[in-house]
Design an enzyme around this catalytic site. Sequence first.
Site, PDB file in Angstrom:
ATOM      1  N   ASP A  52      23.765 -34.336 -55.322  1.00 52.30           N
ATOM      2  CA  ASP A  52      23.118 -34.138 -54.019  1.00 52.30           C
ATOM      3  C   ASP A  52      23.026 -32.671 -53.634  1.00 52.30           C
ATOM      4  OD1 ASP A  52      22.948 -36.879 -53.931  1.00 52.30           O
ATOM      5  OD2 ASP A  52      23.740 -37.059 -51.903  1.00 52.30           O
ATOM      6  N   ASN A  94      18.217 -38.855 -54.727  1.00 49.54           N
ATOM      7  CA  ASN A  94      18.532 -39.908 -53.758  1.00 49.54           C
ATOM      8  C   ASN A  94      19.424 -39.354 -52.660  1.00 49.54           C
ATOM      9  OD1 ASN A  94      18.462 -42.463 -52.641  1.00 49.54           O
ATOM     10  ND2 ASN A  94      20.009 -43.328 -54.004  1.00 49.54           N
ATOM     11  N   ASP A 326      30.783 -44.840 -44.207  1.00 47.14           N
ATOM     12  CA  ASP A 326      30.941 -44.669 -45.662  1.00 47.14           C
ATOM     13  C   ASP A 326      32.343 -45.060 -46.120  1.00 47.14           C
ATOM     14  OD1 ASP A 326      28.342 -43.854 -46.034  1.00 47.14           O
ATOM     15  OD2 ASP A 326      28.796 -41.717 -45.947  1.00 47.14           O
ATOM     16  N   GLU A 354      22.351 -45.840 -50.160  1.00 45.84           N
ATOM     17  CA  GLU A 354      21.879 -45.715 -51.541  1.00 45.84           C
ATOM     18  C   GLU A 354      21.457 -47.064 -52.125  1.00 45.84           C
ATOM     19  OE1 GLU A 354      24.241 -41.955 -50.960  1.00 45.84           O
ATOM     20  OE2 GLU A 354      24.120 -43.967 -50.117  1.00 45.84           O
ATOM     21  N   HIS A 398      27.258 -44.220 -55.917  1.00 49.00           N
ATOM     22  CA  HIS A 398      28.560 -43.612 -56.205  1.00 49.00           C
ATOM     23  C   HIS A 398      29.705 -44.329 -55.521  1.00 49.00           C
ATOM     24  CE1 HIS A 398      28.249 -40.978 -52.364  1.00 49.00           C
ATOM     25  NE2 HIS A 398      27.250 -41.834 -52.356  1.00 49.00           N
ATOM     26  N   ARG A 399      29.506 -44.753 -54.285  1.00 47.44           N
ATOM     27  CA  ARG A 399      30.607 -45.358 -53.544  1.00 47.44           C
ATOM     28  C   ARG A 399      30.941 -46.760 -54.060  1.00 47.44           C
ATOM     29  NH1 ARG A 399      31.976 -41.466 -50.621  1.00 47.44           N
ATOM     30  NH2 ARG A 399      30.498 -40.169 -49.461  1.00 47.44           N
ATOM     31  N   LYS A 434      27.114 -38.090 -57.854  1.00 47.22           N
ATOM     32  CA  LYS A 434      26.440 -37.802 -56.588  1.00 47.22           C
ATOM     33  C   LYS A 434      27.352 -37.033 -55.637  1.00 47.22           C
ATOM     34  CE  LYS A 434      24.042 -40.197 -52.807  1.00 47.22           C
ATOM     35  NZ  LYS A 434      22.753 -39.491 -52.863  1.00 47.22           N
TER      36      LYS A 434
END
Length: 582
Positions: A52, A94, A326, A354, A398-399, A434
């Site tokens: 990012d 993204n 998040d 995402e 990613h999360r 990311k």
Amino acid sequence: MYSIPFLDLPPLGHAAGTVHLPGSKSISNRLLLLAGLSAGTTTLVDLLDSDDTRVMLDALRTLGCTIEEDGRHTRITGFAGRPAVREAELFLGNAGTAMRPLTAALSVISTLVVDTAFTLGGVKRMHERPIGDLVDALRGLGGVVECLGVEGYPPLRVAGGALKLEAPVRVRGDVSSQFLTALLLALPLAATDRAVTIEVVGELISKPYIEITLNLLQRFGIAVERHGWERFVIPAGSRYVTPGEVHVEGDASSASYFIALGAIAGVDAPVRIEGVGAASIQGDIRFVEAAEAMGAVVRAEPNALEIRRGAWPLKAIDLDCNHIPDAAMTLAVMALYADGPSTLRNIASWRVKETDRIAAMACELRKLGATVEEGADYIRIAPLATFQPAAIHTYDDHRMAMCLSLAAFNRLNPAGDGEHAVPVRILDPKCVAKTFPDYFETLFSVVAARPADIPVLTIDGPTASGKGTLSACVADRLGYHTLDSGSLYRVTALAARRASVSADDEAGLAAIARSMALRFEGVRVLLAGEDVSDDLRDEAVGTMASQISAWPAVRAALFDLQCGFRQLPGLVADGRDMGTVI
């Protein structure tokens, strides 16, 4: 960073040690844009290095910023609101923290600088993430914004227009706080001779992220007047002024995985997290409160946290998570280890991230065997008595990868027996790049596993059969460590020659063999970080290797050394008798 199609996590056990967090994504990309819009040079210390931030850096270079990267320091010489180019196409991957603010900034710039036009696009998922509320706000203030595909979604083209700032700029706040952040970062460029007012329509979500924006604007000389969460006034005469040097604190969202790790597996000693703490300006630091509610014991310092297990099983929670959107994803996996069903509420924003994170989380937790209920803005998860082995789809998110890695601690499951622990496969693990490229390496550095749970593949064969090359290829494909046992006597001989230890000093040679800092990367052999692959071919080294191989103490030391190579996530070992003697 793992660039493999999948990564198998064996059942993991207790955790202890220190984690150094990468810089905050939210802070990093805000600071990059602020530095780019300012005159002069801004030095950012410990900027996040991730997908990012790289797309934001590339965009700023295209627009005319000079950027120098030197270790922990990134120096950005900004273009003071006047890009060096009149037209550009920007690819933003993204990264919502790049797409939304750059769209707003370039739209405002296009109304101030004649004959400018900019196109902003990204990956397929970015073109599925709504931006219509921001587009409507920009059009309302006089910008010309064209959606090049589906109306209300990227890719976009911004070009021209005439600012209309007599009335407040209105923007919805109930889909994403990034739309308001984008306007707050962009509109100081238009407030040179008049105040600019922004009004939020509807309930503003994710308010802590706006607090980050306002804090960073203050550092760059913009003192926004906030009237509740409905009205923001940028004063007349606003102008970006670089603060010179800014330190980027560690990412509080990324801290959530290690806070959870301490709550689950910090049994004998705490997990220490450095880079973020009680003095953090990030809203996700309040994840600490949620973890404490589930039973974690937390000791907070200004820039560090220490977490250990308290209640076990963890305590079930029913929580409004709007303030930690998040980090709340981590709670969904912690709920598997709780004493009853947990409900996470007010998380509608998960659906426009995402991926659709509510649907994705529900799907992947069910693969593990969990009972999950999902709604438009909530998810409810029942704890698991028995985990099922699962291949976790990460949706290029990613999360999802980092959260679901915590399912690998199922050996500690308070409702299980510990003997029926299962591995967890993470598909596309490279998506963590990311925000946290070294996430898995960092995780493995502070967790333990039973040796019997760590997989070892042995490749045996005669001399010159190609087993070393095959081993390197297999290890690379699996993300495992490698061990070339055939080189060990030569490495010992090389190290002994460098230390002036003779071939007839059995005790000295054994001490050398025991203490070697040895690592294998593909077919390369590294001794104390130095590539010694070519040195091992030296005739004198080969002669000494033959001599020292007769010493029982050396053989015993090398046996122990080889057994120590069994490390997470797994090992590929090659050599004569590797599958039998070793």
